[in-house]
Scaffold this motif. Structure first.
Motif, short mmCIF file in Angstrom:
data_model
loop_
_atom_site.label_atom_id
_atom_site.label_comp_id
_atom_site.label_asym_id
_atom_site.label_seq_id
_atom_site.Cartn_x
_atom_site.Cartn_y
_atom_site.Cartn_z
N ASN A 11 0.95 -1.06 0.07
CA ASN A 11 -0.04 0.05 0.10
C ASN A 11 1.02 1.19 -0.01
OD1 ASN A 11 1.07 0.13 2.71
ND2 ASN A 11 -0.92 -0.58 3.82
N ALA A 12 0.24 2.32 0.11
CA ALA A 12 0.99 3.57 0.36
C ALA A 12 2.21 3.69 1.29
CB ALA A 12 0.02 4.75 0.24
N ASN A 13 2.18 3.15 2.45
CA ASN A 13 2.94 2.94 3.39
C ASN A 13 4.17 2.46 2.78
OD1 ASN A 13 4.30 3.22 5.77
ND2 ASN A 13 2.99 1.60 6.92
N VAL A 14 5.29 3.17 2.51
CA VAL A 14 6.34 2.67 2.10
C VAL A 14 7.36 2.10 2.97
CG1 VAL A 14 6.39 4.31 0.01
CG2 VAL A 14 7.54 4.96 2.02
N THR A 15 7.05 2.37 4.23
CA THR A 15 7.84 1.79 5.49
C THR A 15 7.15 0.42 5.88
OG1 THR A 15 6.86 3.00 7.21
CG2 THR A 15 8.84 3.91 6.19
N GLY A 16 6.07 -0.04 5.45
CA GLY A 16 5.52 -1.25 5.82
C GLY A 16 6.36 -2.63 5.11
N LEU A 17 5.82 -3.76 5.46
CA LEU A 17 6.32 -4.92 5.17
C LEU A 17 6.70 -5.17 3.75
CD1 LEU A 17 7.66 -7.43 6.22
CD2 LEU A 17 5.59 -8.40 6.24
N LEU A 18 5.44 -4.97 2.93
CA LEU A 18 5.58 -5.42 1.47
C LEU A 18 5.77 -4.00 0.73
CD1 LEU A 18 2.34 -7.68 1.08
CD2 LEU A 18 4.98 -8.30 1.64
#
Length: 947
Positions: free
Chosen positions: A508-515
Motif C-alpha cells: 500500500n502507500a505506506n512505503v515503510t510497511g512490510l511489503l
C-alpha cells in the motif's frame, strides 16, 4: 520326479506359484510405474527449469543469513537497496563469456505525486436551511480492509446569502488573506471562515497530525465567486497522494530479458541508451535535464478512500459566524454532533489514472489554487527507505517496528489542511527505517530575484507500460521480478487467513510497511548521472549510510546465459563455472536461480495502529536448486521403491519356500538315508522351485498387464516380459537358503522338529497370552520370518509416507515441488498396498504352518474343554504378537530410511511411523482368517486317535 512332486503337493505348489506370481507382478508393475513417474517428474522439471534469468548478482551485504542457511533468495528487497554495484562491474558481467543478457536495476527512490479529489455535496444539502455545515470525514481503507485510517475532516459552510471575497488580483503583498464576508438579507456583513494565523517555527506538526489535515470551506449563494473569479460551488477538495518508486534500467537489456518494449501501452519505448534532454525556461539562468520516464499504467498498490458525510446540528452555523480563530473554530466543529447523510467509496484506480495523465501532459495543466498539489514535472526531491527491520524467528522472520520522525516527509501546521499531500498511511506502523529525503540543489546555482528558480532535473514521460505484459516465466519457476511485480503475501496460519478474509496482503502507500511496491516509474541507466552525480541532490539526515551511492548506484543485475541450458549435468556445470567467473571478477554475490522455484517464507508482521492485528504472512521467496533436488529425489525414490518391493517379494517367497521345504523334511531325510547326496537333493529342490518360478513368471506377466490397464499405467512390453526371468531368479534366490539347509547330510538333523533343541524348564502358562507367546518362542525361526515379513510391510508404509514428506521437505513447499509430488502418489499407494498384502500373506502362512504342525495339540485342547472362541483367541494373540514385533521393527527401519533419505527426522515423520505401526498391528487380524477357518475343520477324533 519334480513334476510328480508338483502333482502330489498340488495345493502347496499352487500356493507357492501364486505367491511368486503376485510378488513378481507387483515388482514389475511398481518399478515400471516408478520409472514412468520419474519420467513425468523429469518432464515437469525440464518444462519449468529455466526462469526469466539464470543468475542474480547482488552486493555481498544484501544477503540475509537466513538466505544462506536455507539456500534461498529473498523477494521484495529491491525497494530497500541503496546500490552496491558499480557500472564497471556491470560491464564486467556483460563481458563474461557465455553471458547473453546482463540487465541492471538501479533503485532511485520514491517520488510523491498528488491529485485533487473533489467531493461535490450538492445532493447532500438541505434546501430548506438558510445556513448549514457539512462535515466530510475521509477514511483510508487498506490491508485487505483491516486498517481504517481516519484523515482530517473537511468542513463545508453553505449559506443562501451572498459571500464577498477579495480577489487575488486585489490582494496586497504582505497584507495577509482577508476572510470572506457574508452579506445578510438586511445588508449586515459578517466575517466568516477566518484565515489561518501565521505559522512559527514552533508550530510545525507531523504531516499525519489530524490538526494539520482538516479544512474549512465557505460557499455562498449563486452569484458568489471565489478569489479567482469562479462561481462558488458546494464542494470540498481532498487530495490523493501516491508514492511512485522510481528505478533505472538498461533499455536493450530489459527488452531482451523481460520484454519491456512489448509491454508499452501508450507513447513509446526508450531508445537504446537514451539520455536526458537539456531544456531551459525563459528567465531561467541554468538548463535543466528532463529524464525519460516510463510509467506503469496501473497502480501496483492497494488503497481505497471512504467518505462519510454528516450534516452538523444547527449550532455549528453560529460557530462559523462567530469564530475569529481558524484553529479554534475547526476544533470546535470537531466536537459537534451530526446526522449521517451519505457515504461513498472510491478505489485508487481513478486517481492513479489521473496522476498518470497529468504526468503525460504536464504543460496542459491549469494552475491550481484550491489545494497544494505536487508538481507533476519537476523532481524537487525524492525519498529513500531502508530494508525491512527483521530478526530471525524459529520458522522464518519477525518484522520489528522501526519508528522515525514523520517530518522527514514534510511539515504540517494547523493552518487548514497544508499537509494533506503526505499519505495518511504513513501514520501506520512502519518496519523499515533509514528514511531520507534527497533535495535538488540546482547544481549550486544561487537564486536571483526576478529570475526563474527551479530544480535542474525534471521528468518527461515518454509513455506507459502494462506490468501484466512483462515476461515473468513459468509460475512454477518464478524468480524475484521486483522491478515489475509484487504478488503480495497470503496468511501463513489459520488466524491470519481468517483475519485477511481469504485475501492477500499487498503493498500500500505506506512505503515503510512490510511489503514494498514495485517501481511505478522507470528511467534509463544513462539518466543516472543527473541524479547520482555528486552535488546533484543533498541528503537529510546527513548520515553516511543514508547518502546516495554515487559510486555504485546499481542494486542488482539479472543475468541470462547464452544458448540452451538444460537440466543435464553438463549444463549445470557450465552455469556453475560462469557464476564463479562473475564472482571472481566482481567480488559480488552470485545466486544461481536456474532450476529454482517459489517457496513460502513465514514473516511475522506486527499489528498496525488502525486495526490490523498481528499477522503471520507467507512471503513468496525463492528456493534455489529445486530442479536438481527433485530429479535426484525422483531417482532415489524410484530406486528405493524398487528395492523395497523386491525385498518384500523376496521375503514372502522365502517364507513360502521355507514352509514348503520344511513340510517335506522327513522325505528329504529318507532320501539322504537311501544315499542321495547334497548335490542330488539340491538339484531336485532347485528343479521344483525353478519350474514353479517359470510358470509364475507367465502368470505374473498377465497380472502386471491387467493391473497396468486398470490403473492406466503405460508400461512397455519389454518391461513386463522381464517378469519371467525375474520370477525364476527370485524363486531360486529365495529358495536357496531353505534348500541348502534341507540338503544337509545328517538325516537325523534334517528330520528334527522345528523347535528349540535345548530343553528349558519353564513354568506352566496360566493365561492365553502367555501360552501364545510361548508358542511363538517354540519356533523362533518361523516367528522371525513372519515378523520380518510384516516388518517389511510396516517399513514400506513408513518409508513411503516418509519419502513423501521428505520429498516435500527437501523442496519445502515450492510450487514446482508440489506439482511433482502430486504426480507420484498413485505409485506410492499401490506400493503400500502390495507390501502390506504380502506381509499379511506371510503372517497367515506362518500361522497356517503352526496350526498344521500343532494340529494334535489343538485337538487335545478341544477335547479337554477349550471352546472354539478360546482357540481363536489363542491364534489371534499369536498373530498380534508377530504384528507387534514386526511393526515395531518396521517402524524403526522406516524411520532410519527416512533419516537417510531426508537428512533428518521431524515430528510429522515420527507420527507417520506411529500410524504405520498401529496399522501393521491392526492388519495382522486379517491374517488369521484362513488359519482360523482351518482350525475349525480339524478332525479332532482322528488326531487324538493318531496321537
Amino acid at each position: 520326479m519334480a513334476v510328480s512332486q508338483w502333482r502330489v503337493r498340488l495345493r502347496r505348489s499352487l500356493a507357492l506359484l501364486s505367491m511368486i506370481a503376485v510378488a513378481v507382478a507387483g515388482f514389475t508393475l511398481l518399478t515400471g510405474a516408478a520409472v514412468t513417474s520419474r519420467l513425468d517428474t523429469v518432464g515437469t522439471v525440464a518444462a519449468n527449469y529455466r526462469p526469466v534469468y539464470d543468475l542474480l548478482v547482488r552486493p555481498a551485504d544484501a544477503v540475509l543469513p537466513l538466505e544462506q542457511q536455507r539456500n534461498l533468495v529473498q523477494s521484495g528487497q529491491l525497494a530497500g537497496m541503496r546500490g552496491g554495484i558499480t557500472v564497471d562491474q556491470w560491464r564486467q558481467i556483460q563481458a563474461v563469456r557465455g553471458v547473453s543478457v546482463a540487465a541492471p536495476v538501479a533503485m532511485i527512490g520514491y517520488v510523491m505525486r498528488t491529485v485533487p479529489v473533489t467531493v461535490d455535496l450538492s445532493d447532500q444539502l438541505d434546501p430548506t436551511a438558510e445556513r448549514q455545515v457539512l462535515r466530510v470525514q475521509p477514511t483510508w481503507v487498506t490491508d485487505a480492509g483491516l486498517s481504517q485510517i481516519p484523515d482530517g475532516p473537511a468542513y463545508l459552510y453553505v449559506t443562501r446569502n451572498r459571500l464577498d471575497v477579495v480577489p487575488n488580483s486585489e490582494l496586497e503583498s504582505g497584507g495577509g488573506l482577508p476572510p470572506p464576508e457574508e452579506v445578510d438579507a438586511d445588508g449586515q456583513r459578517v466575517k466568516i471562515c477566518p484565515a489561518a494565523s501565521s505559522v512559527g517555527e514552533g508550530d510545525w506538526l507531523q504531516p499525519t497530525d489530524l490538526r494539520a489535515r482538516s479544512s474549512l470551506t465557505c460557499v455562498g449563494r449563486a452569484g458568489s465567486t471565489d478569489r479567482e473569479g469562479k462561481a462558488m460551488r458546494p464542494v470540498v477538495t481532498l487530495v490523493w497522494t501516491v508514492p511512485f518508486l522510481m528505478a533505472a534500467v538498461d533499455p536493450d537489456s530489459e527488452a531482451a530479458l523481460a520484454g519491456l518494449d512489448r509491454a508499452v501501452t501508450t507513447g513509446r519505448y526508450f531508445t537504446s541508451a537514451e539520455k536526458p534532454t537539456s531544456h531551459r525556461l525563459d528567465g531561467m539562468r541554468y538548463p535543466y535535464s528532463k529524464l525519460p520516464i516510463l510509467i506503469a499504467d496501473r497502480p501496483q498498490i492497494e488503497g481505497a478512500l471512504r467518505i462519510d458525510v454528516q450534516r452538523l446540528n444547527p449550532g455549528a452555523t453560529q460557530l462559523v459566524r462567530s469564530g475569529s480563530d481558524d484553529q479554534r473554530l475547526r476544533a470546535a466543529l470537531g466536537n459537534e454532533s451530526g446526522t449521517p447523510v451519505a457515504q461513498r467509496t472510491m478505489s485508487i484506480d481513478e486517481p492513479y489514472r489521473t496522476m498518470v495523465d497529468r504526468m503525460l501532459r504536464p504543460g496542459q495543466l491549469a494552475i491550481e489554487y484550491d489545494v497544494a498539489t505536487a508538481n507533476t514535472m519537476w523532481l524537487h526531491s525524492f525519498w529513500t527507505v531502508g530494508p525491512a527491520n527483521t530478526v530471525q524467528a524459529e520458522d522464518g522472520l519477525s518484522a520489528q517496528p522501526a519508528p522515525y520522525d514523520l517530518k522527514i516527509w514534510g511539515k504540517g501546521a494547523d493552518d487548514g489542511g497544508s499537509s494533506r499531500h503526505v499519505p495518511m498511511e504513513f501514520a501506520d506502523t512502519g518496519v523499515r527505517g533509514g528514511v531520507a529525503i534527497h533535495r535538488n540543489t540546482a547544481r549550486g546555482y544561487d537564486p536571483q530575484a526576478g529570475g526563474v528558480n527551479m530544480p535542474d532535473t525534471a521528468m518527461g514521460a515518454v509513455g506507459t507500460f502494462d506490468p501484466a505484459k512483462i515476461s515473468l516465466g513459468s509460475a512454477l519457476s518464478a524468480v524475484p521480478m521486483d522491478t515489475y511485480f509484487n504478488p503480495g503475501a497470503d496468511g501463513a496460519d489459520e488466524a491470519s487467513r481468517q483475519a485477511l478474509g481469504g485475501e492477500r496482503l499487498v503493498p500500500n502507500a505506506n512505503v515503510t510497511g512490510l511489503l514494498s511496491q514495485p517501481p511505478l516509474m522507470l528511467t534509463t541507466m544513462a539518466a543516472l548521472p543527473a541524479i547520482f552525480d555528486p552535488g546533484a541532490y543533498s541528503t537529510e539526515p546527513a548520515y553516511p549510510e543514508y547518502q546516495l551511492n554515487t559510486a555504485a548506484p546499481i542494486s542488482v543485475v539479472r543475468v541470462r546465459l547464452a544458448g540452451e541450458v538444460g537440466i543435464d549435468p553438463l549444463s549445470r556445470e557450465r552455469v556453475r563455472v560462469i557464476a564463479e567467473e562473475i564472482a571472481r571478477r566482481t567480488g559480488l554475490q552470485v545466486d544461481i536461480t536456474l532450476g529454482s522455484s517459489p517457496t513460502a517464507m513465514t514473516v511475522y508482521y506486527p499489528a498496525g495502529n488502525y486495526g490490523r492485528p498481528d499477522l503471520a504472512v507467507a512471503e513468496p521467496w525463492v528456493q534455489k536448486g529445486v530442479a536438481a533436488v527433485l530429479v535426484h529425489a525422483a531417482d532415489r525414490k524410484s530406486v528405493l521403491l524398487s528395492v523395497l518391493v523386491l525385498a518384500v517379494c523376496a521375503l514372502a517367497v522365502l517364507n513360502a519356500n521355507t514352509a514348503a521345504i520344511r513340510a517335506r523334511r522327513t522325505e528329504y531325510g529318507i532320501l539322504a538315508c537311501l544315499g542321495w547326496n547334497r548335490r542330488h537333493l539340491l538339484q531336485l529342490m532347485f528343479t521344483e522351485i525353478a519350474g514353479i518360478g517359470f510358470v509364475a513368471g507367465f502368470v505374473g506377466t498377465a497380472l502386471a498387464l491387467g493391473f497396468a490397464f486398470v490403473l492406466g499405467l503405460d508400461i512397455p512390453w519389454s518391461h513386463t516380459l522381464l517378469a519371467i526371468p525375474a520370477a525364476v531368479a527370485l524363486a531360486l534366490l529365495a529358495g536357496g537358503w531353505p534348500a541348502w539347509r534341507a540338503a544337509r547330510p545328517d538325516p537325523g538333523e534334517v528330520i528334527r522338529p522345528a523347535v528349540l533343541g535345548v530343553a528349558v524348564r519353564r513354568q506352566a502358562p496360566r493365561r492365553l497370552s502367555t501360552l501364545a507367546l510361548a508358542n511363538l518362542a517354540r519356533t523362533p525361526g518361523r516367528t522371525a520370518l513372519g515378523a520380518m515379513s510384516l516388518m517389511i510391510g510396516v517399513a514400506a508404509l513408513t518409508m513411503l509416507l516418509a519419502i513423501t514428506f521428505a520429498f516435500r521437505g527437501t523442496v519445502t513447499g515450492t510450487l514446482l515441488g508440489d506439482a511433482v509430488t502430486l504426480q507420484a502418489r498413485t505409485v506410492d499407494y499401490v506400493a503400500v498396498a502390495v507390501t502390506i498384502v504380502l506381509g499379511i500373506v506371510s503372517v497367515a502362512d506362518v500361522l497356517y504352518l503352526n496350526i498344521s504342525e500343532r494340529a494334535a495339540e489343538f485337538a487335545l485342547f478341544g477335547a479337554v474343554g477349550w471352546t472354539g472362541a478360546m482357540l481363536n483367541r489363542l491364534v489371534v494373540i499369536e498373530a498380534i504378537g508377530m504384528g507387534v514385533i514386526g511393526g515395531t521393527l518396521g517402524a524403526a527401519a522406516g524411520l532410519g530410511a527416512a533419516a537417510a533419505f531426508a537428512g533428518g527426522i521431524n515430528a510429522p515423520i515420527v507420527w507417520c511411523s506411529v500410524a504405520a505401526l498401529a496399522s501393521g498391528v491392526a492388519v495382522t487380524a486379517l491374517s488369521v482368517v484362513v488359519p482360523i477357518a482351518m482350525l475349525r475343520r480339524l478332525p479332532t477324533a482322528q488326531l487324538l486317535a493318531e496321537g
